[in-house]
Design a protein around this motif. Sequence first.
Motif, short mmCIF file in Angstrom:
data_model
loop_
_atom_site.label_atom_id
_atom_site.label_comp_id
_atom_site.label_asym_id
_atom_site.label_seq_id
_atom_site.Cartn_x
_atom_site.Cartn_y
_atom_site.Cartn_z
N ILE A 6 29.98 66.09 73.32
CA ILE A 6 29.40 65.42 74.61
C ILE A 6 29.59 63.79 74.48
CG2 ILE A 6 27.01 64.68 75.32
CD1 ILE A 6 25.77 67.14 74.00
N SER A 7 30.12 63.44 75.83
CA SER A 7 30.63 62.13 75.83
C SER A 7 29.99 61.44 77.04
CB SER A 7 32.28 62.31 76.02
OG SER A 7 32.66 62.81 77.19
N PRO A 8 30.05 59.99 77.21
CA PRO A 8 29.46 59.42 78.29
C PRO A 8 30.22 59.53 79.54
CG PRO A 8 29.83 57.81 76.46
CD PRO A 8 30.34 59.26 75.88
N PRO A 9 29.42 59.90 80.54
CA PRO A 9 30.05 60.02 81.97
C PRO A 9 31.43 59.35 82.27
CG PRO A 9 27.97 59.12 82.17
CD PRO A 9 28.15 59.25 80.72
N ASP A 10 31.36 58.19 81.74
CA ASP A 10 32.39 57.37 82.03
C ASP A 10 33.54 57.21 81.11
OD1 ASP A 10 31.07 55.88 80.52
OD2 ASP A 10 31.27 53.80 81.14
N ALA A 11 33.47 58.31 79.94
CA ALA A 11 34.38 58.11 78.97
C ALA A 11 35.77 58.79 79.61
CB ALA A 11 33.94 58.99 77.82
N VAL A 12 36.81 57.95 79.03
CA VAL A 12 38.26 58.85 79.19
C VAL A 12 38.74 59.41 78.00
CG1 VAL A 12 40.75 58.09 79.56
CG2 VAL A 12 38.90 57.15 81.01
N VAL A 13 38.63 58.75 76.90
CA VAL A 13 38.66 59.22 75.60
C VAL A 13 37.42 59.22 74.93
CG1 VAL A 13 39.97 58.94 73.31
CG2 VAL A 13 41.07 58.43 75.63
N HIS A 14 36.97 60.42 74.13
CA HIS A 14 36.00 60.51 73.11
C HIS A 14 36.37 61.20 71.97
CE1 HIS A 14 31.40 60.10 72.39
NE2 HIS A 14 31.77 61.47 72.10
N ALA A 15 36.06 60.56 70.78
CA ALA A 15 36.25 61.10 69.43
C ALA A 15 35.05 60.92 68.58
CB ALA A 15 37.23 60.33 68.96
N ALA A 16 34.81 61.90 68.05
CA ALA A 16 33.47 61.97 66.93
C ALA A 16 33.99 62.61 65.76
CB ALA A 16 32.34 62.87 67.73
N GLY A 17 34.07 61.86 64.77
CA GLY A 17 34.41 62.34 63.52
C GLY A 17 35.77 62.72 63.21
#
Length: 332
Positions: A6-17
């Motif tokens: 789940i990433s913010p609506p304005d995210a282009v790149v979203h990395a988790a762990g």
Amino acid sequence: MTPTPISPPDAVVHAAGLDFHYDEYHAVRDVSLTVRRGEIFALLGTNGAGKTTTLEILQGFRERSGGDLTVFGVDPFRDPAEIRARTGVVLQEAGHFGEISVRAELTMWSRLSSRTDSVDRVLGLVDLTHRSENRVDSLSGGERRRLDLAMAIWGAPELIVLDEPTTGLDPESRRTLWSLVRDLRDAGTTIVLTTHYLEEAEELADVVAIMHQGALAVHGTLDEVLATRPSRIQVDVRPVDGERLIAAAPAGVTAAWNDARRPADAGLRALEVVSDDQQAALTWLIRTADHERMVLGPLRASPASLDEVFHHVRNSTTDPATPDHKTSEVSR
């Protein structure tokens, strides 16, 4: 099937762990970050920190060992065509066909790209219209980097990766490129910047992440990152007044001589006041000087620099598996 993070609506790149192993070597450790639309994100790293590996994973060149990652909402390793179509890249070193004209090289590049654009428009954006009929090998270093940028921005990609974009450039060419990068950001382009010039990151970046030993050591807006180190006040005083100020420094304020900045001259010495709370330190200094009838010389108050933050991270011996949370990460 791995769930999409789940990433913010304005995210282009979203990395988790995010994790990556080279056999037994743990190169990237639990990296979580978000690059938002229309911002300049500086990804910095100490030697061997895992920055290059992280960048390769974000671009889909390597498959992560663990964690979640999306770029434009898709997995970059499993859907690289989607990423390439929407991303421009300026490599640290790019090859050129020196014997052809600037216009011819950009035209040739246009035929390799899935995006469409106008050669004249792009040359105008990077201020190379007046050089369009000149051979590429006649360009200066700064002009060649602008040609690299022209190729990267062809077709108005949503994301541009700048890998050491100003290495080897003179100060004037560097500032020209900085202006172009800001214009791209202001037009809504998202930019991921890597650079060894810390003043470049401090000049351009909205958000900064510094990697050390495979992990994120510091991450946040530029102001948040600079706030992880104390601010400094420098003032010229008479030696006797300086000694009184040093002795009277309250808790949380450190005062000491800085003879490297100004050796004793005409009865004055340079005093440096360091504190996490710049306003409180300034208030104490001015009130004390007024109360004790001290005459202060030129005074300069400044926050920490990115160079100070970076060197603090580099000199840290913290095990990334058990980070010191006082300086390990500033949440955005």
